[in-house]
Design an enzyme around this catalytic site. Sequence first.
Site, PDB file in Angstrom:
ATOM      1  N   HIS A  56       0.829  -1.215   0.000  1.00  0.00           N
ATOM      2  CA  HIS A  56       0.000   0.000   0.000  1.00  0.00           C
ATOM      3  C   HIS A  56       0.860   1.260   0.000  1.00  0.00           C
ATOM      4  CE1 HIS A  56      -3.225  -2.732   0.804  1.00  0.00           C
ATOM      5  NE2 HIS A  56      -2.790  -3.025   2.005  1.00  0.00           N
ATOM      6  N   HIS A 218      -7.206  -4.497  -0.790  1.00  0.00           N
ATOM      7  CA  HIS A 218      -6.582  -5.802  -1.002  1.00  0.00           C
ATOM      8  C   HIS A 218      -7.229  -6.528  -2.182  1.00  0.00           C
ATOM      9  CE1 HIS A 218      -6.282  -4.916   3.373  1.00  0.00           C
ATOM     10  NE2 HIS A 218      -5.026  -5.216   3.150  1.00  0.00           N
TER      11      HIS A 218
END
Length: 330
Positions: A56, A218
């Site tokens: 991320h 995700h």
Amino acid sequence: MKKLINAPAGVLTDSLRGVQAAHPELRVDTEHRVIYRGEPTRAGKVALVSGGGSGHEPMHGGFVGLGMLDAAAAGEVFTSPTPDQVLEATKGADSGAGVLHIVKNYTGDVLNFEMAAELAAAEGIRVESVVVADDVAVQDSTWTAGRRGTGTTVILEKVVGAAAEEGADLDTVAALARQVSASGRSMGIALTSCTVPAAGKPTFDLPDDQMEVGVGIHGEPGRERVPLASAHEIARMLVDPILADFDAAGPAIVLLSGLGGTPLIELYLMYGEVAALLTEAGIDVRRCLVGDYITSLDMAGCSLTVVKADDELIRLWDAPVVTPGLRWGA
């Protein structure tokens, strides 16, 4: 799969070595996979510790530095850091004034940070925690009980980091963090899947003529899969669910983050569409960020975050910050 890697199993370790080489102002513990500020937390300053699965970036390691985090624990790709990692980060960052854990609402993160806080307390370190759960797309998902934690985390770490830098005590810092967390809402949309190095193939199949509305960072499914639309229409799909969820009218800080695979020219185009809709809805965008701040590897798409902000939040937002992921002021 084409990736700039050596081997899937070594991606995180190799990346942390790269962070260490590129940013000598940071201290990287490759054994425990924790990124710290180069200098120890000064005496009397509340330490801010966050972390989560890798993939991320720049969240969270890119936000370690002046005006933001003191330490960030890096889990494997899309995998929560272990309690031992978080404990190590907590002990390494603490200067005696206590530690605030900033946790995104994913089941593994919540459980592992809770366990680390208990272990730290047993060693005499006072820890407070705030859990960010701002994604309006779905109430529960594959990874969470309750809403997912996304872009509000970036704004929270910046605002709360400034307060801690100014010398606010742990109770004050924790209360501010909870205020920001409660004041933010996010919504995302994906044009492509992401590819986790260990898997070697896209996480989900998304035809070229479709997009996923409300996708998770995700690759979790969102609200619906719909035909590809124009930027103007996509902006409405991002803004409307946020406005339907809370009264956002008034001053705000807004973040439009890419998900890792969208060029900046498209993100600015999208922000222009979003900004017009927010103004139409009575939202006074006092500050904004446009770029890659909380991503999902190579996923194409973007997420929108709106945080209601009073004058004090704006003041803290404007405080100097120097990190690999954010730099302004001096």
